[in-house]
Design a protein around this motif. Structure first.
Motif, short mmCIF file in Angstrom:
data_model
loop_
_atom_site.label_atom_id
_atom_site.label_comp_id
_atom_site.label_asym_id
_atom_site.label_seq_id
_atom_site.Cartn_x
_atom_site.Cartn_y
_atom_site.Cartn_z
N PHE A 177 2.47 -12.40 9.57
CA PHE A 177 2.91 -11.63 8.41
C PHE A 177 1.86 -11.64 7.32
O PHE A 177 1.13 -12.61 7.16
N ALA A 178 1.83 -10.57 6.57
CA ALA A 178 1.05 -10.51 5.33
C ALA A 178 2.03 -10.21 4.21
O ALA A 178 2.97 -9.43 4.38
N ILE A 179 1.80 -10.84 3.08
CA ILE A 179 2.56 -10.55 1.88
C ILE A 179 1.57 -10.07 0.84
O ILE A 179 0.63 -10.78 0.49
N VAL A 180 1.75 -8.84 0.38
CA VAL A 180 0.93 -8.28 -0.68
C VAL A 180 1.79 -8.33 -1.94
O VAL A 180 2.88 -7.76 -1.97
N VAL A 181 1.31 -9.03 -2.96
CA VAL A 181 2.12 -9.27 -4.15
C VAL A 181 1.38 -8.86 -5.41
O VAL A 181 0.19 -9.15 -5.57
N SER A 182 2.09 -8.18 -6.27
CA SER A 182 1.55 -7.75 -7.55
C SER A 182 1.46 -8.92 -8.52
O SER A 182 2.36 -9.75 -8.59
N GLN A 183 0.37 -8.96 -9.28
CA GLN A 183 0.21 -10.00 -10.31
C GLN A 183 0.87 -9.58 -11.63
O GLN A 183 1.03 -10.42 -12.52
N GLY A 232 6.63 -6.41 -5.69
CA GLY A 232 6.23 -6.03 -7.03
C GLY A 232 7.45 -5.90 -7.92
O GLY A 232 8.59 -6.04 -7.49
N CYS A 233 7.18 -5.59 -9.18
CA CYS A 233 8.26 -5.41 -10.16
C CYS A 233 7.81 -4.38 -11.19
O CYS A 233 6.80 -4.57 -11.87
N VAL A 234 8.56 -3.30 -11.28
CA VAL A 234 8.31 -2.27 -12.28
C VAL A 234 9.54 -2.22 -13.17
O VAL A 234 10.65 -1.98 -12.69
N ILE A 235 9.34 -2.46 -14.46
CA ILE A 235 10.45 -2.48 -15.42
C ILE A 235 10.37 -1.23 -16.28
O ILE A 235 9.31 -0.89 -16.81
N VAL A 247 -1.37 -14.20 2.24
CA VAL A 247 -0.96 -13.65 0.95
C VAL A 247 -2.16 -12.98 0.30
O VAL A 247 -3.25 -13.55 0.22
N LEU A 248 -1.95 -11.75 -0.12
CA LEU A 248 -2.98 -10.98 -0.82
C LEU A 248 -2.41 -10.58 -2.17
O LEU A 248 -1.37 -9.93 -2.25
N ARG A 249 -3.09 -11.00 -3.23
CA ARG A 249 -2.65 -10.67 -4.59
C ARG A 249 -3.41 -9.44 -5.09
O ARG A 249 -4.62 -9.37 -4.97
N VAL A 250 -2.66 -8.49 -5.65
CA VAL A 250 -3.25 -7.27 -6.20
C VAL A 250 -2.83 -7.16 -7.67
O VAL A 250 -1.86 -7.79 -8.10
N PRO A 251 -3.56 -6.36 -8.47
CA PRO A 251 -3.27 -6.31 -9.90
C PRO A 251 -1.85 -5.86 -10.26
O PRO A 251 -1.18 -6.49 -11.08
#
Length: 163
Positions: A24-30, A88-91, A59-63
């Motif tokens: 698995f890969a997890i790409v996560v927004s910072q 990710g999270c968009v508010i 795990v790959l962190r992206v902006p």
């Protein structure tokens, strides 16, 4: 039952299956790190609790959430990955930026999945406010990161079964 009264991360009715041997890969927004960090913790725990090995989780962190698309594309160039979880999270803010980002990320994640014929899971919170995001990233509504991991396991197993 209203979702305001329910933990939405209840998997008791699902046959999740075992993640052993899957990669698995997890790409996560910072961006919105308090929320996305909790989503990441939930996703990793979900994978490990269902048999995945730490060495099989990258795990790959992206902006930000928009960059989840490119991150998933980059990570899938490695064909050894069985499924990607995008977190990710968009508010919601005062402008229409929210609508454009949510729409672009949703379509982008789907396009990457089709491009590589691999499961790419949409684990992006799109909330009205920070409290809703916190409630869904380990709070009263469970952890959507864990839900995304469960989805990744199920879809990776289906993909292996039918390939």
């Amino acid at each position: 039952m209203s979702s305001s009264l329910k933990n939405l991360s209840d998997f008791s009715h699902l046959e999740v299956g075992n993640a052993e041997g899957l990669k698995f890969a997890i790409v996560v927004s910072q961006w919105n790190a308090e929320v996305t960090g909790a989503l990441l913790d939930g996703a990793v725990s979900g994978l490990l609790n269902h048999g995945a090995q730490e060495k099989d989780i990258e795990v790959l962190r992206v902006p930000g959430s928009y960059e989840l698309i490119s991150g998933a594309d980059i990570i899938l160039r490695n064909n050894a990955i069985d499924a990607v979880v995008c977190l990710g999270c968009v508010i919601q803010g005062e402008t229409r930026h929210f609508d454009f980002i949510c729409d672009a990320v949703g379509h982008g994640v789907a396009n990457v999945a089709l491009k590589y014929n691999k499961p790419v899971i949409f684990g992006v919170l799109t909330t009205d406010n920070l409290q809703q995001a916190l409630d869904r990233s380990g709070g009263i509504h469970g952890n959507k990161g864990e839900e995304a991991a469960i989805t990744a396991i199920q879809m990776a197993r289906l993909s292996k079964q039918y390939s």
